[in-house]
Design an enzyme around this catalytic site. Structure first.
Site, PDB file in Angstrom:
ATOM      1  N   GLU A 103       1.440  11.300  58.457  1.00  9.31           N
ATOM      2  CA  GLU A 103       0.130  10.594  58.666  1.00  9.31           C
ATOM      3  C   GLU A 103      -0.797  11.779  59.162  1.00  9.31           C
ATOM      4  O   GLU A 103      -1.249  11.708  60.568  1.00  9.31           O
ATOM      5  CB  GLU A 103       0.833   9.703  60.121  1.00  9.31           C
ATOM      6  CG  GLU A 103       1.599   8.713  59.607  1.00  9.31           C
ATOM      7  CD  GLU A 103       1.971   7.736  61.082  1.00  9.31           C
ATOM      8  OE1 GLU A 103       1.453   8.065  62.150  1.00  9.31           O
ATOM      9  OE2 GLU A 103       2.711   6.932  60.859  1.00  9.31           O
ATOM     10  N   GLU A 290       8.171   4.690  56.972  1.00  9.96           N
ATOM     11  CA  GLU A 290       8.253   4.367  58.623  1.00  9.96           C
ATOM     12  C   GLU A 290       7.935   2.971  58.296  1.00  9.96           C
ATOM     13  O   GLU A 290       6.775   2.498  57.862  1.00  9.96           O
ATOM     14  CB  GLU A 290       7.132   4.977  59.457  1.00  9.96           C
ATOM     15  CG  GLU A 290       7.650   6.434  59.790  1.00  9.96           C
ATOM     16  CD  GLU A 290       6.587   6.994  60.927  1.00  9.96           C
ATOM     17  OE1 GLU A 290       6.009   6.367  61.638  1.00  9.96           O
ATOM     18  OE2 GLU A 290       6.543   8.495  60.915  1.00  9.96           O
TER      19      GLU A 290
END
Length: 386
Positions: A103, A290
């Site tokens: 991320e 995720e």
């Protein structure tokens, strides 16, 4: 949860290395104690038939590199490539699947733009520079890792948000497009299409993005990868708002907002982002690296954690992933966030995502109802494809 019978016998587990633990100075030789720790961990996983997916960077930049400028400094990208080279030299014999960055949107915009994550800086120009240099670091690292060790499977994990305009108005649609350019396209396009889109260049013209991008940068960022990690948590609804200084966009989670983070629970949003990546970008195996939900879990009088909300959440999102597969998405695997309750950055220990409850006073670990449900689902799936 695997879609290929060839891999049905493997048990995947995603973990992250600590750059600041392995290389506290941000340069030079790796810390031998840290190398020994991670080799022991990876060997233990191998002995138990677990297939590790190793993430090189999950937001812990060595302090000396932050002191020297951090991710807004171009030099940090080179330091990351050096670290990646050393890491696969030391550990690459024990893991084939590697993720460069987790991320980078969060590292750049939450760390340097909004100041909600470390290092807590609030400068939009720094955030844009950090975003580009994180992308560049990824590309440099992939090239160095491939040169160092053959046979690695390398990807990157991006946070992909499902963005919906609040109305059919042109203003709201433009606001949604700006948020999409910032959150999604700034990272997906250079990696998968080989350049920043015009919408991203236009959005950050005042912050000098074109000046940051050197002649070979976009080609470096687009160094071929073997898979893309998709981190997904919510759908957001976006409206135009001139009072918002950077994007002129206000966004709220779509309803319902049932998690303790007040994030939306919209299983179709996972299907939306998977299908979008499949249709709009060059073909590549995908992993959901995720996905999960935080709830206010507690231990009942019988010593149980009955997180029925999380079971319902996971059931819905697994069904959405299955729908994406039926539409042709090459989804190779899914990782729940997270195995255990843990430190959730700016929220500390207040948000519980885990399948296993952690008593932070005693460190006792209690499998939640969702852990048993997930165990049974995996067993059933193994029987189906075995």
């Amino acid at each position: 949860m695997w879609t290929s019978s060839q891999r049905s016998a493997s048990r995947p587990y995603r973990l992250s290395l600590s750059w600041s633990r392995l290389q506290p100075a941000g340069q030079g030789a790796l810390n031998p104690e840290a190398v020994a720790f991670y080799r022991g961990l990876l060997l233990a996983l191998r002995e138990r038939g677990v297939r590790p997916f190793v993430t090189l960077y999950h937001w812990d930049l060595p302090q000396p590199l932050e002191d020297a400028g951090g991710w807004p400094s171009r030099a940090t990208a080179g330091r990351f490539a050096d670290y990646a080279d050393l890491a696969v030299t030391a550990l690459g014999d024990l893991a084939e699947d590697w993720i460069t960055l987790n991320e980078p949107w969060c590292s750049a915009f939450l760390g340097y733009g909004e100041g909600r994550h470390a290092p807590g800086r609030t400068d939009d120009a720094d955030a844009v520079a950090a975003a580009h240099h994180l992308n560049l670091a990824h590309g440099l690292a992939v090239a160095r890792m491939r040169a160092r060790r053959r046979g690695l499977r390398i990807g990157v994990s991006h946070l992909i948000t499902d963005i919906v305009p609040a109305s059919g108005s042109l203003a709201d649609q433009d606001a949604a497009d700006r948020l999409d350019a910032n959150n999604n396209l700034m990272f997906l396009d250079p990696v998968l299409r080989g350049r920043y889109p015009d919408s991203v260049y236009a959005l950050y013209a005042q912050h000098g993005l074109r000046e940051l991008v050197h002649d070979t940068d976009e080609a470096t960022i687009a160094t071929p990868i073997d898979f893309l990690g998709v981190n997904h948590y919510q759908q957001v609804v976006v409206s135009h708002d001139d009072s918002e200084p950077r994007l002129h966009a206000r966004f709220v989670p779509a309803e319902p907002t049932a998690t303790s983070f007040r994030w939306s629970v919209k299983p179709e949003s996972l299907r939306n982002v998977l299908v979008r990546v499949h249709r709009e970008f060059p073909p590549l195996p995908l992993y959901v690296t995720e996905n999960g939900a935080s709830y206010d879990d507690y231990v009942d009088h019988a010593g149980r954690v009955l997180d029925s909300e999380r079971v319902a959440y996971l059931r819905g999102y697994f069904q959405a992933a299955a729908a994406a597969i039926r539409e042709g998405v090459d989804l190779q695997g899914y990782f729940v966030w997270s195995l255990m309750d843990n430190f959730e950055w700016a929220e500390g220990y207040s948000k519980r995502f885990g399948l296993i409850y952690v008593d932070y006073h005693t460190l006792r670990r209690i499998p939640k109802a969702s852990a048993f449900w997930y165990r049974d689902l995996i067993a059933q799936h193994a029987r189906t494809v075995g």
